[in-house]
Structure formats: structure tokens, C-alpha cells
Motif scaffolding. Structure first.
Motif, PDB file in Angstrom:
ATOM      1  N   UNK A 104      62.886  49.949  29.500  1.00 10.98           N
ATOM      2  CA  UNK A 104      62.290  48.611  29.554  1.00 10.98           C
ATOM      3  C   UNK A 104      63.167  47.593  30.285  1.00 10.98           C
ATOM      4  N   UNK A 105      62.512  46.582  30.810  1.00 10.76           N
ATOM      5  CA  UNK A 105      63.172  45.351  31.249  1.00 10.76           C
ATOM      6  C   UNK A 105      62.393  44.225  30.596  1.00 10.76           C
ATOM      7  N   UNK A 106      62.998  43.583  29.571  1.00  9.85           N
ATOM      8  CA  UNK A 106      62.287  42.622  28.739  1.00  9.85           C
ATOM      9  C   UNK A 106      62.943  41.251  28.790  1.00  9.85           C
ATOM     10  N   UNK A 107      62.121  40.217  28.902  1.00  5.92           N
ATOM     11  CA  UNK A 107      62.573  38.840  28.776  1.00  5.92           C
ATOM     12  C   UNK A 107      62.383  38.453  27.318  1.00  5.92           C
ATOM     13  N   UNK A 108      63.468  38.078  26.626  1.00  9.28           N
ATOM     14  CA  UNK A 108      63.422  37.859  25.179  1.00  9.28           C
ATOM     15  C   UNK A 108      63.686  36.395  24.811  1.00  9.28           C
ATOM     16  N   UNK A 109      63.052  35.997  23.708  1.00  7.49           N
ATOM     17  CA  UNK A 109      63.207  34.645  23.180  1.00  7.49           C
ATOM     18  C   UNK A 109      63.473  34.727  21.678  1.00  7.49           C
ATOM     19  N   UNK A 110      64.366  33.831  21.186  1.00 10.98           N
ATOM     20  CA  UNK A 110      64.596  33.710  19.750  1.00 10.98           C
ATOM     21  C   UNK A 110      64.659  32.223  19.391  1.00 10.98           C
ATOM     22  N   UNK A 111      64.194  31.890  18.201  1.00 11.59           N
ATOM     23  CA  UNK A 111      64.219  30.487  17.776  1.00 11.59           C
ATOM     24  C   UNK A 111      65.649  30.055  17.509  1.00 11.59           C
ATOM     25  N   UNK A 112      65.854  28.739  17.434  1.00  5.38           N
ATOM     26  CA  UNK A 112      67.210  28.208  17.259  1.00  5.38           C
ATOM     27  C   UNK A 112      67.847  28.648  15.955  1.00  5.38           C
ATOM     28  N   UNK A 113      67.038  28.891  14.929  1.00  3.09           N
ATOM     29  CA  UNK A 113      67.592  29.380  13.654  1.00  3.09           C
ATOM     30  C   UNK A 113      67.652  30.900  13.589  1.00  3.09           C
ATOM     31  N   UNK A 114      67.272  31.561  14.702  1.00  2.73           N
ATOM     32  CA  UNK A 114      67.359  33.018  14.826  1.00  2.73           C
ATOM     33  C   UNK A 114      66.515  33.746  13.773  1.00  2.73           C
TER      34      UNK A 114
END
Length: 289
Positions: free
Chosen positions: A124-134
Motif C-alpha cells: 500500500x501507499x496510504x495518506x493517513x490522518x489522525x485527530x489531535x488527541x490521537x
């Protein structure tokens, strides 16, 4: 060719991990497993197709270049399953027996059920996002799917074979040593597929177990955007062997044809798309800590 791609991909992943081992800011390594719908999606020109269940396991690596956004890669092994059921099909084509006499080989197959299984390596090649509180995460990207092993299996195939000799105007349904008569056979073999390009999306929650270890629970969707079916040379479903007629071969619906009502040969399948969706569980190690 496939082995070279796998070796290069593994080498690249190891190089990325090694190069970043000294700079652990914003790095995560995950061991994952998932399960759900995992099938070879196709339409058959005859009979019914049923989707199957399967899953994957592997490693994910993500480099976060900011607090919330990152780029990931990894390596996984996925398993796809599907089934084809056909009440009846007919095969008819010109052949020649072991004495060199021309005839029309005919076969009637009833209550046919075939299972297909595919193991595929995914990079895979994935663009990832996480919220500020993880606590929440999401990812979108693409995956390269490399078919490693694809097989089919059918049990107790019912066949009625006959031979029509035009110069005699006679249709023979025996003897069996000529491949004529009623038969029950098990059939299995390999299927050849092309590389798959798959778009992927996932999202879920992260549960911390300690400062640098967590568990992720989420859902995912993988959808193939290209046809992995390889064009076949037009083999008929039952392949008559003039040298050993009683050892005729039954092929897969994935790489053969049957005879339509107008006598024209028709492909069972012309398009195959890998599809998967389900739940995903990951154990995450935060290398930045």
C-alpha cells in the motif's frame, strides 16, 4: 516477474524502516489483521456467482510529517474466495479420435459448482490522518496487488460425453475408453491473474494501552480498479485428449468457454475485480517514544 517485484518491494520497505530508525519522530509500526467480504467479483454469462469471505494480515508503517498527517506503506497478504454454480452447460466442438477419425465431441455438464481461491501480496501507499488527541484515524490510498497463488476446485462433476460421427450419421455414448459415457470427476488446477490496482479507505478508533503501545479498531474497503482477468486462447470447458480419451480435462470457468444455443462458443467470464470490506484490528507501536 512477480518474484522480482515482491523482492524489490520488501527491500524497499526494509530500507525505509532502516533509514528512519535513528530519527523516530512521528513514526508508527503496526501489526494488523482483518476479516470480512473478500471476493473475486465477476459476472458469469451462465449460472450464478456467490461472493466469499476472507481476510488479510501484515505490517503497516506510517511516517507522520505533522501532528495529524502522515504517509504510510507496508506489506500484507490477502485471501479472496468466490464460487460459481451452473445447473447445466453444453460443450460441442470438432475433434479427432486416436484412430484419426474426425467427429464432433459433445459434453453435457450438470449441477456444476466451482470454488476459486486467490492469495495476493499487497503493497500500500496510504495518506493517513489522525485527530489531535490521537483517538480517531482515517486513511485513503492505493495498493498494488500481486497474485501469488490462484486455484479452482470442483467436486463430483457430472459429465455425459458423446461423439457424433458425421460420415456414419451416428452419435456414440460409449465406450468409456474413448471418453464417451457418463462420468463423475473431481477437477482442480491453477488460474492465472494479472496485477491488481486497488483503491483503499479505512477509518476507526485508537485505544492506548501504554505510552507507546496502542490498539486500533476500524473498518476498511478495498476496490480493484482494473480487470485482473487474463485473456485466454478460447479453450473449451472440457478438453478432449485424443491420445488418452478417458483422461479428458475439465477446466475452470475462469479460463474456458461453453457452447451457446446457436452453436457459438461463449466465454464464461471476461472481467474479474478483487473486492474486500470488513473490520480491521491493529497493534500499534509508537516508535517516536
Amino acid at each position: 516477474m512477480k518474484k522480482k517485484i515482491i523482492i524489490l518491494a520488501c527491500s524497499g520497505l526494509i530500507s525505509v524502516l532502516s533509514a528512519n530508525a535513528q530519527n523516530v519522530k512521528g513514526h508508527e509500526l503496526s501489526v494488523f489483521g482483518d476479516y470480512g467480504l473478500s471476493t473475486l467479483n465477476y459476472n458469469s454469462s451462465l449460472g450464478d456467482v456467490k461472493n466469499g469471505l476472507g481476510g488479510s494480515f501484515g505490517l503497516d508503517y506510517t511516517y507522520y510529517f505533522s501532528k495529524s498527517f502522515g504517509l504510510g506503506t507496508g506489506f500484507g497478504v490477502s485471501f479472496y474466495n468466490a464460487k460459481s454454480k451452473i445447473d447445466r452447460m453444453d460443450i460441442s466442438y470438432r475433434s479427432r479420435d486416436f484412430e484419426g477419425s474426425d467427429f464432433i465431441f459433445r459434453s453435457e455438464i450438470t449441477d456444476y459448482e466451482e470454488k476459486q481461491k486467490t492469495m495476493m501480496f499487497k503493497i500500500p501507499v496510504m495518506f493517513r490522518y489522525r485527530t489531535s488527541n490521537d483517538m480517531f484515524y482515517a486513511g485513503v490510498g492505493v495498493k498494488l496487488g500481486i497474485p501469488v497463488k490462484s486455484t479452482f476446485k470442483a467436486k463430483n462433476v457430472n459429465l455425459k460425453n458423446t461423439g457424433f460421427y458425421e460420415y456414419e450419421n451416428v452419435e456414440y455414448d460409449s465406450p468409456e475408453f474413448l471418453g464417451f459415457g457418463n462420468f463423475k470427476r473431481d477437477s482442480d488446477g491453477d488460474i492465472d491473474f494479472k496485477l491488481a490496482c486497488i483503491v483503499s479507505a479505512e477509518f476507526g478508533m485508537k485505544w492506548k494501552l501504554s505510552e507507546n503501545i496502542a490498539v486500533k479498531t476500524g473498518v476498511y474497503v478495498d476496490y480493484g480498479v482494473n480487470n485482473i482477468y487474463k485473456e485466454k486462447p478460447g479453450n473449451m470447458f472440457v478438453s478432449y485428449n485424443s491420445l488418452s480419451p478417458e483422461k479428458f480435462v475439465c477446466k475452470s470457468v475462469m479460463d474456458s468457454r461453453y457452447t451457446g444455443t446457436d452453436g457459438v462458443a461463449i466465454d464464461f467470464v471476461d472481467k474479474v475485480i478483487p473486492i474486500a470490506a470488513g473490520i480491521k484490528l491493529s497493534f500499534v507501536f509508537d516508535l517516536s517514544k
